[in-house]
Design an enzyme around this catalytic site. Structure first.
Site, mmCIF file in Angstrom:
data_model
loop_
_atom_site.group_PDB
_atom_site.id
_atom_site.type_symbol
_atom_site.label_atom_id
_atom_site.label_comp_id
_atom_site.label_asym_id
_atom_site.label_seq_id
_atom_site.Cartn_x
_atom_site.Cartn_y
_atom_site.Cartn_z
ATOM 1 N N SER A 36 62.330 27.254 -59.640
ATOM 2 C CA SER A 36 63.655 26.551 -59.340
ATOM 3 C C SER A 36 64.631 26.752 -60.511
ATOM 4 O O SER A 36 64.184 27.449 -61.486
ATOM 5 C CB SER A 36 63.463 24.981 -58.847
ATOM 6 O OG SER A 36 63.129 24.496 -60.058
ATOM 7 N N LYS A 37 65.921 25.975 -60.089
ATOM 8 C CA LYS A 37 66.899 26.195 -61.361
ATOM 9 C C LYS A 37 66.175 25.795 -62.825
ATOM 10 O O LYS A 37 66.419 26.166 -63.578
ATOM 11 C CB LYS A 37 68.097 25.430 -60.905
ATOM 12 C CG LYS A 37 69.063 25.901 -60.060
ATOM 13 C CD LYS A 37 70.142 25.411 -59.962
ATOM 14 C CE LYS A 37 70.958 25.645 -58.466
ATOM 15 N NZ LYS A 37 71.542 24.407 -57.942
ATOM 16 N N ARG A 38 65.427 24.648 -62.799
ATOM 17 C CA ARG A 38 64.816 24.410 -63.908
ATOM 18 C C ARG A 38 64.068 25.302 -64.843
ATOM 19 O O ARG A 38 64.097 25.375 -65.836
ATOM 20 C CB ARG A 38 63.669 23.307 -63.643
ATOM 21 C CG ARG A 38 64.265 22.082 -63.196
ATOM 22 C CD ARG A 38 63.001 20.769 -62.784
ATOM 23 N NE ARG A 38 61.989 21.261 -61.930
ATOM 24 C CZ ARG A 38 60.936 21.809 -61.726
ATOM 25 N NH1 ARG A 38 60.454 21.748 -63.146
ATOM 26 N NH2 ARG A 38 60.335 22.145 -60.624
ATOM 27 N N HIS A 39 63.792 26.458 -64.018
ATOM 28 C CA HIS A 39 63.098 27.455 -64.804
ATOM 29 C C HIS A 39 64.102 28.608 -65.580
ATOM 30 O O HIS A 39 63.615 29.762 -65.788
ATOM 31 C CB HIS A 39 62.127 28.370 -63.864
ATOM 32 C CG HIS A 39 60.794 27.095 -63.468
ATOM 33 N ND1 HIS A 39 60.739 26.644 -62.060
ATOM 34 C CD2 HIS A 39 59.818 26.782 -64.155
ATOM 35 C CE1 HIS A 39 59.828 25.941 -61.926
ATOM 36 N NE2 HIS A 39 59.104 25.924 -63.280
ATOM 37 N N GLY A 40 65.171 28.177 -65.489
ATOM 38 C CA GLY A 40 66.189 29.272 -66.063
ATOM 39 C C GLY A 40 66.929 29.760 -64.642
ATOM 40 O O GLY A 40 67.166 29.324 -63.660
#
Ligand code: GLU
Length: 519
Positions: A257-261
């Site tokens: 997800s976005k959290r991973h970049g």
């Protein structure tokens, strides 16, 4: 079931509610590869039934991402085809007539329960730890009672009449056999109260009417598949084959997800990743040829791809590997292609045209580089950009940089000193190589020697420097190191004599003199 002779028809069916992400692009790619491999048809269908969340911006972004990745579709928006329209919001007549068919046959029913009543059923089921499903009266409403409510214009949905007993089975090409108990499956909604179809209904109607033979999609849809299989059977459609792709995880083992970049394909396009490298990397997210090979051209992917080699295990998104693959693809491009890409980028970033012009006077240097023909003195540059002097200079710069270039996005910083005077100076390098008492005299002497030199070609600039060092009775390195820092701001650079040639006489002398006056 799909027979052997049938033409393969696959589809990518994005909802235009956000960016084209790594996961969606991987799904699109696998469908594309499968179609190209089998001589089949790749359909793009836009699933915009969620009107509140669908946007034109997202729709255009998805198409742009697909085009950038080179995932051309044979049928779909902008291309047309016999099974269109390819945007769900334009197909509502079909959904309604198919829903009508189901209600006429008693396989679906009108439900007039209010949202509050449905909520209550849910709470009750939760409390009694039962599967959440519709338990209201509308399932058993007779046709005339339903007709009367419809005539009164009461808000309603259309629900599927799910068998209360038995099991539904299907086979997945990647995951094998699945079996779900019908009890766990709700009388799910087919048509919402606003008249719009639900995803599960529209997807089945469209896949069948678009003659899709293989449904290849992310495994987050596995739980939808039993409902969809029920619909295929109820509607009398031929079942496609299913292939659910493993999920993609971030490095911490949770769903990407976005959290991973950066997960949006646009990010990679804007950062000048190579689409061929991106496609190569996306292909590896769930598929492998063998345990070793990682680098694939598009042609090789089409040749080797098979659904049988798609893993059941989740794939891990690894930015370092993506960068490695990008660097490898960049390395393999020929000089002309590299130069074209970088030229375009430097143009956009205002580095070309440069702050200073460099006249490459010696055709002999240009001839050293395959594919580069010297611009004849006085003749107008031929072939537009490619015939221009700046294009030639850039080709020589890139040639001199060799394999130092890993990512296109890093190039402007790496080559800035060839175009601008405000390039970054590495303070440690300046201190170490320029702020020494003997350096000013040496840099002035080198500037003086170059001043006297008429032609700036690689061989003579090297000879001049080495002769000067000999005359001063010092190692050539004593001139080379400070000269490199003076010209490029750093301790590492491509071959310094190429740097001198490509900066040109005037700029080289100017920077040497300015280094001479530093302390
Ligand atoms: N519109 C659905 C999605 O974006 C497509 C699912 C499918 O391929 O069936 O997830």
């Amino acid at each position: 079931m799909v027979s052997g002779k049938q033409t393969v028809r696959v589809r990518f069916a994005p909802s235009p509610t956000g960016h084209l992400h790594v996961g969606g692009a991987r799904t699109a790619l696998y469908n594309h590869l499968y179609a190209r491999k089998t001589g089949g048809v790749f359909v793009l269908r836009v699933e915009d039934t969620d009107a509140a969340r669908s946007t034109l911006e997202s729709y255009e972004g998805i198409l742009r991402g697909m085009r950038w990745l080179g995932l051309d579709w044979d049928e779909g928006p902008g291309v047309g085809g016999d099974c269109g329209p390819y945007v769900q919001s334009a197909r509502s007549v079909l959904y309604h007539s198919e829903a009508q068919r189901l209600t006429d046959e008693g396989k679906a029913y009108f439900c007039f329960c209010t949202a509050g009543e449905i909520e209550l059923m849910k709470l009750e089921a939760q409390e009694r730890k039962l599967p959440i499903r519709y338990t209201g009266p509308c399932r058993n409403l007779d046709a005339s009672a339903a007709g009367e409510k419809l005539a009164r214009g009461l808000p309603h949905v259309i629900r599927f009449r799910m068998p209360r007993q038995g099991q539904i089975r299907f086979r997945d090409i990647i995951r094998g056999e699945f079996s779900f108990s019908n009890e766990e499956l709700d009388d799910f909604v087919l048509i919402k109260s606003d008249g719009k179809p639900t995803y599960n209904f529209a997807v089945v109607v469209d896949d069948a009417h678009m003659k899709i033979t293989h449904v290849i999609r992310g495994d987050d849809h596995i739980s939808n598949t039993p409902r969809q299989v029920h619909l295929y059977l109820a509607l009398g459609y031929q079942l496609p084959k299913f292939a659910h792709l493993p999920m993609i995880l971030g490095k911490d083992g949770t769903r990407l997800s976005k959290r991973h970049g950066a997960t949006a394909i646009d990010f990679y396009r804007e950062k000048h990743y190579l689409p061929d490298a991106m496609v190569n990397y996306l292909a590896l997210l769930g598929w492998s040829y063998d345990d070793r090979r990682e680098l694939f051209s598009r042609k090789a992917l089409v040749q080797h791809f098979s659904l049988g080699k798609v893993s059941r295990k989740p794939a891990m998104f690894d930015m370092d590997k993506m960068e490695y693959i990008n660097a490898e693809h960049f390395k393999q491009l020929d000089l002309m292609k590299k130069t074209r890409l970088v030229h375009d980028m430097l143009g956009k970033q205002g580095l070309i045209p440069p702050d200073f012009e460099v006249d490459l006077t010696r055709p002999v240097d240009l001839k050293l580089v395959p594919g580069i023909e010297p611009v004849t003195e006085g003749a107008p540059p031929s072939g537009g950009m490619i015939g221009s002097r700046e294009f030639q200079r850039l080709a020589l710069i890139i040639n001199a940089m060799g394999n130092r270039i890993k990512l296109l996005k890093d190039v402007p910083d790496m080559v800035r000193y060839f175009y601008k005077d405000d390039f970054r100076r590495n303070e440690t390098a300046v201190k170490m190589h320029l702020m020494r008492p003997e350096v000013p005299a040496r840099m002035s002497a080198l500037a003086g020697a170059y001043e006297k030199q008429q032609f700036f070609d690689r061989e003579s600039v090297e000879n001049t420097l080495r002769d000067l060092a000999d005359g001063m009775d010092i190692e050539a390195g004593e001139l080379i190191h400070p000269c490199r820092v003076a010209l490029t701001g750093d301790r590492v650079s491509p071959d310094i004599f190429w740097v001198i040639v490509l900066l040109g006489k005037a700029k080289t002398i100017e920077r040497l003199r300015s280094a001479a006056s530093l302390n």
